[in-house]
Write an enzyme that holds these catalytic residues in place. Structure first.
Site, PDB file in Angstrom:
ATOM      1  CE1 TYR A 295      -3.464  -2.705   0.112  1.00 42.72           C
ATOM      2  CE2 TYR A 295      -4.024  -1.893   2.293  1.00 42.72           C
ATOM      3  CZ  TYR A 295      -4.382  -2.675   1.442  1.00 42.72           C
ATOM      4  OH  TYR A 295      -5.201  -3.627   1.167  1.00 42.72           O
TER       5      TYR A 295
ATOM      6  CG  PHE B 187     -12.732  -2.845  -3.579  1.00 43.64           C
ATOM      7  CD1 PHE B 187     -11.822  -1.668  -3.144  1.00 43.64           C
ATOM      8  CD2 PHE B 187     -11.932  -3.791  -4.309  1.00 43.64           C
ATOM      9  CE1 PHE B 187     -10.653  -1.594  -3.575  1.00 43.64           C
ATOM     10  CE2 PHE B 187     -10.964  -3.462  -5.165  1.00 43.64           C
ATOM     11  CZ  PHE B 187     -10.355  -2.363  -4.757  1.00 43.64           C
ATOM     12  N   PRO B 188     -15.806  -2.448   0.592  1.00 44.17           N
ATOM     13  CG  PRO B 188     -15.775  -1.627   2.738  1.00 44.17           C
ATOM     14  CD  PRO B 188     -14.804  -2.163   1.432  1.00 44.17           C
ATOM     15  CG  LEU B 189     -18.795   1.732   1.570  1.00 44.78           C
ATOM     16  CD1 LEU B 189     -18.380   3.273   2.163  1.00 44.78           C
ATOM     17  CD2 LEU B 189     -20.025   1.518   1.675  1.00 44.78           C
ATOM     18  N   GLY B 190     -17.884  -0.607  -2.575  1.00 44.90           N
ATOM     19  CA  GLY B 190     -17.852  -0.600  -4.147  1.00 44.90           C
ATOM     20  C   GLY B 190     -16.736  -0.224  -4.877  1.00 44.90           C
ATOM     21  N   GLY B 191     -15.623  -0.251  -4.322  1.00 45.86           N
ATOM     22  CA  GLY B 191     -14.439   0.266  -4.875  1.00 45.86           C
ATOM     23  C   GLY B 191     -14.079  -0.982  -5.939  1.00 45.86           C
TER      24      GLY B 191
ATOM     25  N   PRO C 208     -21.702  -3.224  -4.901  1.00 48.22           N
ATOM     26  CG  PRO C 208     -20.997  -3.230  -2.538  1.00 48.22           C
ATOM     27  CD  PRO C 208     -20.975  -2.263  -3.844  1.00 48.22           C
TER      28      PRO C 208
END
Length: 281
Positions: free
Chosen positions: A60, A207-211, A216
Site C-alpha cells: 500500500y 471494497f465494502p462500498l464498491g471500490g 455491491p
C-alpha cells in the site's frame, strides 16, 4: 462478543467496524500519492473514534509514501487493544500495481519487512492474499499457507487468514492450518459467508462500498433507504454489511477526515427488517 464486536480466533476481541489503510497513500495503485500529514491525521482520528482494527499491506504505497510508515508515525506507541492486520503474497510490478505473486520462501521476508515498517514484534493477523488483480480460484494455496503457519509457530503471527479465495482454496487452507479470517470482495458469496459464521471465522469484505469497479448495492434502493433514514448511502451500505452476519467485519478506507467520520457513524445506524428487505429485494 457483542453486536459491535467480534472474537477473532476466539481470543481477540475487536470492533466490527474498522479501517482499511489502502487509500492513505494513494487513491488507486497507479494514481498520484497523497500527503503524508493528511494520512496521519486520518489514522489518529480513526483511533479516537474507537477503531481498534486496521487493515494494511506492505504494497500500500509507492516510493517513500507508504501506509505502514504512516501508521507507525501516527499511532506509536500503539494502544494495547489495537489490532493491525497485514496481507502478504502480492508483489508490485514496475508500475506499482501488485500483479505478481510471492513464492513460499519469499513470504517470511515480506512479513518481516512489514513488522519492521510498523515497528511491531508480532502481527495479530496476517492474510495470505492469493492471485493478482483478478478474482479467486485456480491455484493451490497449501504450500504458501503452510509457510505462514511456520511463522505462526515461531510467534511472529498470532492468527492467519486468507484473501481472494474461492471455496476450494478456503477448504485447502483450513486443512493446512487454522484460519481465523477471510478477506474477499464484498459479501456476495453467501455460502462461504455462512461457513465462516458457523465456524467462528471473520469475513472481511474488501471494497465494502464498491471500490474496484464492482458495486455491491443497487444504488436506487440504497438511495431510497438512506433518504428515509436521514443517513448517507455510505452509512446505509456499511450498516447493511454488518447486518448480513455477526461474522462480518467492515474495513472502509478513506484519505478524508470527513468521509472517515461519515463511515464510522454507520456503527450507530440500525436497519429494520423493512430497510434490509428494501435494500436486497
Amino acid at each position: 462478543m457483542t453486536p459491535k464486536t467480534f472474537s477473532l480466533g476466539g481470543d481477540l476481541t475487536i470492533n466490527r467496524l474498522g479501517f482499511g489503510a489502502m487509500r492513505l497513500a494513494m487513491g488507486t495503485f497507479d494514481g498520484p500519492t497523497r500527503a503524508t500529514d493528511n494520512g496521519i491525521a486520518v489514522l489518529r482520528r480513526a483511533v479516537e473514534l474507537g477503531v481498534n482494527h486496521i487493515d494494511t499491506a506492505g504494497f500500500y504505497g509507492r516510493g517513500t509514501v507508504r501506509a505502514n510508515e504512516m501508521i507507525r508515525t501516527a499511532l506509536t506507541p500503539y494502544r494495547d487493544d489495537l489490532v493491525i492486520a497485514t496481507k502478504v503474497g502480492p508483489l508490485p510490478g514496475p508500475d506499482g500495481v501488485p500483479s505478481g505473486q510471492a513464492t513460499p520462501d519469499q513470504l517470511r521476508g515480506l512479513v518481516e519487512a512489514d513488522l519492521r515498517a510498523l515497528g511491531l514484534d508480532r502481527f495479530e493477523l496476517v492474510y495470505l492474499r492469493v492471485g493478482g488483480m483478478t478474482g479467486p480460484g485456480g491455484e493451490s494455496v497449501a504450500e504458501r499457507f503452510a509457510a505462514l503457519d511456520e511463522l505462526r509457530a515461531e510467534g511472529l503471527i498470532r492468527h492467519l487468514g486468507v484473501s481472494n479465495v474461492d471455496a476450494a482454496q478456503f477448504a485447502e487452507a483450513r486443512a493446512t492450518a487454522p484460519v481465523s479470517a477471510v478477506q474477499n470482495r464484498h459479501a456476495s458469496d453467501t455460502a462461504l459467508l455462512a461457513e465462516c459464521e458457523e465456524a467462528g471465522i471473520a469475513y472481511v469484505p474488501y471494497f465494502p462500498l464498491g471500490g474496484g469497479g464492482v458495486a455491491p448495492f443497487d444504488t436506487e434502493r440504497l438511495g431510497k433507504v438512506a433518504a428515509r433514514l436521514g443517513a448517507t448511502t455510505a452509512q446505509v451500505g456499511l450498516a447493511s454489511l454488518l447486518a448480513r452476519s455477526p461474522a462480518v467485519l467492515a474495513i472502509p478506507g478513506t484519505g478524508s477526515l470527513e468521509h472517515l467520520e461519515e463511515n464510522l457513524a454507520a456503527g450507530d445506524l440500525t436497519l429494520s427488517d423493512k430497510d434490509l428487505a428494501d435494500l436486497h429485494g
